[in-house]
Design a protein around this motif. Structure first.
Motif, mmCIF file in Angstrom:
data_model
loop_
_atom_site.group_PDB
_atom_site.id
_atom_site.type_symbol
_atom_site.label_atom_id
_atom_site.label_comp_id
_atom_site.label_asym_id
_atom_site.label_seq_id
_atom_site.Cartn_x
_atom_site.Cartn_y
_atom_site.Cartn_z
ATOM 1 N N LEU A 11 0.824 -1.212 0.000
ATOM 2 C CA LEU A 11 0.000 0.000 0.000
ATOM 3 C C LEU A 11 0.859 1.263 0.000
ATOM 4 O O LEU A 11 0.619 2.189 -0.782
ATOM 5 N N ILE A 12 1.850 1.296 0.865
ATOM 6 C CA ILE A 12 2.706 2.483 0.970
ATOM 7 C C ILE A 12 3.524 2.681 -0.304
ATOM 8 O O ILE A 12 3.627 3.797 -0.828
ATOM 9 N N ILE A 40 -2.254 3.227 -4.717
ATOM 10 C CA ILE A 40 -2.493 2.130 -3.775
ATOM 11 C C ILE A 40 -3.119 0.946 -4.494
ATOM 12 O O ILE A 40 -2.696 -0.205 -4.330
ATOM 13 N N ILE A 41 -4.112 1.224 -5.322
ATOM 14 C CA ILE A 41 -4.760 0.155 -6.084
ATOM 15 C C ILE A 41 -3.756 -0.492 -7.031
ATOM 16 O O ILE A 41 -3.683 -1.718 -7.153
ATOM 17 N N GLY A 42 -2.955 0.323 -7.695
ATOM 18 C CA GLY A 42 -1.933 -0.197 -8.597
ATOM 19 C C GLY A 42 -0.860 -0.984 -7.874
ATOM 20 O O GLY A 42 -0.344 -1.979 -8.388
ATOM 21 N N GLY A 43 -0.504 -0.564 -6.669
ATOM 22 C CA GLY A 43 0.481 -1.292 -5.875
ATOM 23 C C GLY A 43 0.000 -2.681 -5.500
ATOM 24 O O GLY A 43 0.741 -3.665 -5.615
ATOM 25 N N LEU A 44 -1.246 -2.769 -5.078
ATOM 26 C CA LEU A 44 -1.819 -4.076 -4.758
ATOM 27 C C LEU A 44 -1.939 -4.944 -6.009
ATOM 28 O O LEU A 44 -1.581 -6.123 -5.996
ATOM 29 N N ALA A 45 -2.444 -4.358 -7.082
ATOM 30 C CA ALA A 45 -2.623 -5.116 -8.320
ATOM 31 C C ALA A 45 -1.288 -5.542 -8.924
ATOM 32 O O ALA A 45 -1.153 -6.668 -9.415
#
Length: 105
Positions: A11-12, A40-45
């Protein structure tokens, strides 16, 4: 607890990647909140996607053997941070480019 720390790293890193891309390319800027949320969404994905691609899954998964003592794998955390940073930056660039193109039309 073993799930929370990697998730926070993703997330970070994703939020940071989104904000860096937004600051570097002003034409695709989504605002600070927009860059962070999309990042954040891109980091998780990005981390999820790297985990399912056979050549990249070793970057984000722990090398620990099943049933062994559980612990944090710093290599996996670094890989998750890197893929989160890249994923957040890429998704922010894509969303920003689409928003910019739609505003011109």
């Amino acid at each position: 607890m073993d799930i929370i720390i990697p998730l926070l790293v993703q997330l970070i890193a994703g939020g940071a990647g989104g904000n860096v891309v937004g600051q570097l390319a002003k034409s695709i800027q989504l605002g600070t909140a927009g860059n962070t949320i999309v990042g954040i969404i891109g980091g998780l994905a990005g981390t999820w996607l790297a985990g399912i691609i056979p050549g990249l899954n070793g970057l984000v998964t722990s090398g620990a053997v099943e049933g062994a003592a559980s612990g944090l794998d710093l290599g996996a955390l670094a890989g998750q941070g890197a893929t989160g940073l890249i994923g957040g930056g890429l998704l922010t660039a894509i969303v920003g480019a689409i928003k910019s193109a739609m505003a011109k039309a």
